[in-house]
Design an enzyme around this catalytic site. Sequence first.
Site: not given
Ligand SMILES: *Cc1c(COP(=O)(O)O)cnc(C)c1O
Length: 387
Positions: A52, A138, A182, A186, A211, A214, A245
């Site tokens: 990522n 997620h 999101e 992801s 969120d 990504h 990421k």
């Molecule tokens: C990876 C991810 C997270 C978590 O993030 P981290 O910093 O790895 O804990 C949260 N939401 C989504 C959509 C993700 O892909």
Amino acid sequence: MHVPDDNPLHWIEADSEAWSQRGLERRLRVVENASAARITLDGRTLINFGSNDYLGLATDARVIEAACRTARDFGWGATSSPLICGWRAPHDELCEALAEFEGTAAALVFPSGFAANSGVLAALATPADVVYLDRLAHACLVAGARISRAKLRVFPHNDADRLGEILTRERSRFGRAIIATEGLFSMDGDIPPLKELCAVAEQHQAILVVDEAHATGVLGANGRGACEAAGVLERVPVRVGTLSKALGSIGGFVAGSRALIDLILNRAPTFLFSTALPPAAAAAARESLRILRSEPDRRTRLHSLAESLRQALPGPVPGNGPIIPWPVGDSGRTIALANALSDAGLFVPAIRPPTVPEGTARLRISLTAAHDLDQMQILSQTLRDYI
Ligand SMILES: *Cc1c(COP(=O)(O)O)cnc(C)c1O
């Protein structure tokens, strides 16, 4: 007759056996190198389509130097949760830089993106409230909704109309309503209809949480994420992101109004009851953020690589960013395909349940600005050979 067993964990063996028969068992593999576009596994170096690290910042010398310098100045561990005595100047400076980047009054950093998302929902919702989640959202959003003990509802993936109908029917039964999705999915690589979701949230006095895990650093003219790309930054009151990421570091954050951030820092259990990030990690993320802003060509390059790969692959390819899912369905077949690609020198992870719904196992290709066009060619040619 029930036979007593001394070992309270005796059930694990049978459980694992069933898990592995379904092709779901996973193992840790030690990665032996550290560059953005290549990965060394079991002594073999493959082109890496599993990371990522979209902008290639995880191994950037300037980011590493910021971490080293700060570790020397501040020590490694933060030694305490933020509100006791774990909060240091690098945390504060990172929050200011994130708020400025996001164009919000304030921002708050968490130990991880998982902690940020789950903490935000836990802080915003109570048992009298309702949380609407996209079906593919997620696991950390599901966890946050569960911690809050609010009513948890799931709406069909990216279906704002359906969500609107559900809210029309039942909104009055709840106190606050929160909609969470999101910015860039992801495991599917697609983006939600954010304008429509904003309209639904506004019509029903719901709080929209996006969120951007990504999407931060990846989407939008300035890399602020899907909300920027959709022109709805001002209409999304709660934006969550990760530092782990595109920013190549570790940690998560939430950006929004001063009142929101004050509420979250008082109420999010994952902020209150967890040790602050190492100050050096905060400094590294701040340096990444500086590079992300001053070197926009990294993002441009990432998108042109994604574009050329999408064109080279057969058939319509879902999604529109640097995440390209290759649907297979069956978990065993997905693993076989991933192994064949590995034999051909390509690391493309097989994504299986519970990461994705049953029957939707897939290969997941993720690109970074550190890839080159030749590698896109090799991947598309190899995938053609196997289908
Ligand atoms: C990876 C991810 C997270 C978590 O993030 P981290 O910093 O790895 O804990 C949260 N939401 C989504 C959509 C993700 O892909």
